[in-house]
Scaffold this motif. Structure first.
Motif, mmCIF file in Angstrom:
data_model
loop_
_atom_site.group_PDB
_atom_site.id
_atom_site.type_symbol
_atom_site.label_atom_id
_atom_site.label_comp_id
_atom_site.label_asym_id
_atom_site.label_seq_id
_atom_site.Cartn_x
_atom_site.Cartn_y
_atom_site.Cartn_z
ATOM 1 N N ILE A 104 0.832 -1.196 0.000
ATOM 2 C CA ILE A 104 0.000 0.000 0.000
ATOM 3 C C ILE A 104 0.870 1.251 0.000
ATOM 4 O O ILE A 104 0.574 2.237 -0.699
ATOM 5 C CB ILE A 104 -0.948 -0.013 1.214
ATOM 6 C CG1 ILE A 104 -1.980 -1.134 1.032
ATOM 7 C CG2 ILE A 104 -1.632 1.328 1.408
ATOM 8 C CD1 ILE A 104 -2.914 -1.304 2.190
ATOM 9 N N LEU A 140 -8.020 3.428 -0.512
ATOM 10 C CA LEU A 140 -7.011 3.264 0.531
ATOM 11 C C LEU A 140 -7.199 4.222 1.699
ATOM 12 O O LEU A 140 -6.587 4.033 2.751
ATOM 13 C CB LEU A 140 -5.608 3.475 -0.056
ATOM 14 C CG LEU A 140 -5.152 2.457 -1.102
ATOM 15 C CD1 LEU A 140 -3.775 2.815 -1.625
ATOM 16 C CD2 LEU A 140 -5.146 1.046 -0.527
ATOM 17 N N VAL A 147 -11.257 -0.524 4.940
ATOM 18 C CA VAL A 147 -9.845 -0.220 5.078
ATOM 19 C C VAL A 147 -9.581 0.618 6.322
ATOM 20 O O VAL A 147 -8.625 1.361 6.387
ATOM 21 C CB VAL A 147 -9.324 0.526 3.819
ATOM 22 C CG1 VAL A 147 -9.323 -0.378 2.623
ATOM 23 C CG2 VAL A 147 -10.162 1.771 3.539
ATOM 24 N N LEU A 150 -6.116 0.982 8.165
ATOM 25 C CA LEU A 150 -4.975 1.753 7.686
ATOM 26 C C LEU A 150 -4.774 2.993 8.539
ATOM 27 O O LEU A 150 -5.717 3.724 8.842
ATOM 28 C CB LEU A 150 -5.182 2.162 6.223
ATOM 29 C CG LEU A 150 -5.035 1.073 5.167
ATOM 30 C CD1 LEU A 150 -5.234 1.656 3.779
ATOM 31 C CD2 LEU A 150 -3.676 0.406 5.263
ATOM 32 N N CYS A 155 -0.404 6.773 5.893
ATOM 33 C CA CYS A 155 -0.827 7.163 4.538
ATOM 34 C C CYS A 155 -0.306 8.548 4.195
ATOM 35 O O CYS A 155 0.091 8.819 3.052
ATOM 36 C CB CYS A 155 -2.342 7.120 4.426
ATOM 37 S SG CYS A 155 -3.075 5.463 4.531
ATOM 38 N N LEU A 266 -3.395 -8.359 2.808
ATOM 39 C CA LEU A 266 -4.225 -7.243 2.373
ATOM 40 C C LEU A 266 -5.644 -7.720 2.116
ATOM 41 O O LEU A 266 -5.887 -8.884 1.786
ATOM 42 C CB LEU A 266 -3.662 -6.625 1.091
ATOM 43 C CG LEU A 266 -2.211 -6.127 1.146
ATOM 44 C CD1 LEU A 266 -1.838 -5.470 -0.176
ATOM 45 C CD2 LEU A 266 -2.003 -5.171 2.300
ATOM 46 N N THR A 267 -6.583 -6.809 2.240
ATOM 47 C CA THR A 267 -7.974 -7.121 1.940
ATOM 48 C C THR A 267 -8.197 -7.060 0.430
ATOM 49 O O THR A 267 -7.370 -6.538 -0.327
ATOM 50 C CB THR A 267 -8.904 -6.117 2.630
ATOM 51 O OG1 THR A 267 -8.703 -4.814 2.060
ATOM 52 C CG2 THR A 267 -8.642 -6.062 4.129
ATOM 53 N N THR A 269 -10.298 -5.190 -1.083
ATOM 54 C CA THR A 269 -10.415 -3.782 -1.460
ATOM 55 C C THR A 269 -9.037 -3.151 -1.649
ATOM 56 O O THR A 269 -8.813 -2.361 -2.582
ATOM 57 C CB THR A 269 -11.195 -2.995 -0.387
ATOM 58 O OG1 THR A 269 -12.475 -3.599 -0.212
ATOM 59 C CG2 THR A 269 -11.367 -1.540 -0.787
ATOM 60 N N GLN A 270 -8.098 -3.510 -0.789
ATOM 61 C CA GLN A 270 -6.756 -2.954 -0.908
ATOM 62 C C GLN A 270 -6.041 -3.473 -2.154
ATOM 63 O O GLN A 270 -5.327 -2.726 -2.826
ATOM 64 C CB GLN A 270 -5.962 -3.283 0.358
ATOM 65 C CG GLN A 270 -6.480 -2.539 1.586
ATOM 66 C CD GLN A 270 -5.922 -3.085 2.884
ATOM 67 O OE1 GLN A 270 -5.299 -4.145 2.925
ATOM 68 N NE2 GLN A 270 -6.157 -2.368 3.983
ATOM 69 N N TRP A 271 -6.225 -4.758 -2.473
ATOM 70 C CA TRP A 271 -5.671 -5.291 -3.721
ATOM 71 C C TRP A 271 -6.292 -4.591 -4.930
ATOM 72 O O TRP A 271 -5.607 -4.305 -5.921
ATOM 73 C CB TRP A 271 -5.921 -6.800 -3.819
ATOM 74 C CG TRP A 271 -4.919 -7.634 -3.090
ATOM 75 C CD1 TRP A 271 -5.100 -8.345 -1.940
ATOM 76 C CD2 TRP A 271 -3.547 -7.845 -3.455
ATOM 77 N NE1 TRP A 271 -3.937 -8.980 -1.571
ATOM 78 C CE2 TRP A 271 -2.967 -8.695 -2.474
ATOM 79 C CE3 TRP A 271 -2.748 -7.394 -4.511
ATOM 80 C CZ2 TRP A 271 -1.640 -9.107 -2.536
ATOM 81 C CZ3 TRP A 271 -1.413 -7.801 -4.566
ATOM 82 C CH2 TRP A 271 -0.893 -8.647 -3.591
#
Length: 307
Positions: A104, A140, A147, A150, A155, A266-267, A269-271
């Motif tokens: 990420i 993200l 997410v 995170l 970030c 990773l989830t 959604t993150q992928w």
């Protein structure tokens, strides 16, 4: 007889050497960064960044010996800016790794060069890539349940690293006419001047521990010296378009390295977010390269007509 049978086979592999070097550089960078993160409990992110940048500078100085070249004061100012943003880029990226997964962090940081490529966007297709990248980044942000794990500070550090990566490209282009080895060595030295004091303040004498220094050398080799050397081999033979598309795989390779070496799962959604950033990057490389070819053809046609 051994030479006559084995040499032709080896020569048949020569065309693939640049591509193997390209793949090796990508893997080395991800593996080196993953290994660097394991040093955080001992040296912290700033201390680890100081080890990586400082030792990389020493290695590059020893290999390329930039003092053999002459630079004016103006040249040195340009190299100082190039090295300073390089150091700040590394420092911010390592600070982001302290709280968010490697894949990420790479995806967010990758928006730096993507922004530079899209800065002069004019065609509608260019804005499609902007929207795809923005959509990926929105996935993200820690504002939805998928997410929420995170860290917003992590970030933010990755976003700062993206800004410095964009500046690194800008200032790097301004010094690109200098000898490449000397430029990288002097730039990394300036980066060390910027980063090492932060590591010295936070980690102190721990950085001088023999065991940690030995691991720092491995990080410096895997994250800097080896990838830069392999990239130079690749760029001599591989078209920039192909190189740009391949490098766009960095976030995915980093995510896999984080999963296998650091246990950073990773989830979905993150992928998906990483895939969106990669798609935007690949699309940008392909379309901008095609346009540059058209511009060159048009310029050649005008010159021919004028002649």
């Amino acid at each position: 007889m051994f030479r006559s049978t084995s040499l032709p086979r080896f020569q048949g592999l020569l065309p693939y050497v640049p591509y193997l070097a390209l793949i090796g550089g990508i893997l080395s960078l991800s593996l080196g960064t993953s290994f660097a993160k394991t040093l955080f409990p001992v040296a912290g992110p700033m201390g680890t960044a100081a080890l990586r940048v400082g030792l990389s500078a020493l290695i590059l100085l020893a290999v390329f010996r930039p003092w053999r070249h002459s630079f004016t004061r103006k040249d040195l100012r340009g190299l100082a800016l190039y090295g300073a943003v390089m150091g700040l880029m590394n420092l911010c990226f390592y600070l982001s790794l302290n709280t968010i997964p490697l894949g990420i962090a790479l995806a967010i940081e990758f928006t730096g060069p993507l922004s530079v490529a899209l800065f002069n966007a004019r065609r509608p297709l260019h804005f499609v890539w902007v929207l795809i990248a923005a959509a990926g980044l929105s996935l993200l942000l820690p504002i939805s349940g998928g997410v929420s794990t995170l860290d917003p500070v992590g970030c933010a550090w990755a976003g700062a690293a993206a800004v410095f990566w964009a500046l690194y490209i800008v200032y790097g282009q301004r010094v690109s006419h200098f000898p490449s080895g000397a430029t990288v060595a002097l730039g990394m030295s300036m980066a060390a001047i910027v980063v090492v004091p932060f590591g010295a303040v936070t980690a102190g004498a721990t950085l001088l521990a023999p065991g940690l220094l030995a691991m720092g050398v491995l990080v410096a080799l895997a994250s800097s010296a080896l990838p830069y050397s392999l990239d130079m081999i690749a760029l001599k033979s591989i078209p920039k378009r192909t190189f740009g598309v391949a490098v766009s795989a960095d976030p995915a390779v980093g995510a896999l390295a984080g999963l296998l070496l650091l246990g950073e799962a990773l989830t979905f959604t993150q992928w998906l977010a990483i895939a969106a950033v990669m798609t935007a990057s690949v699309g940008t490389v392909l379309t901008t390269t095609r346009e540059k070819k058209k511009e060159k053809l048009a310029t050649a046609a005008v010159q021919k007509a004028a002649a």
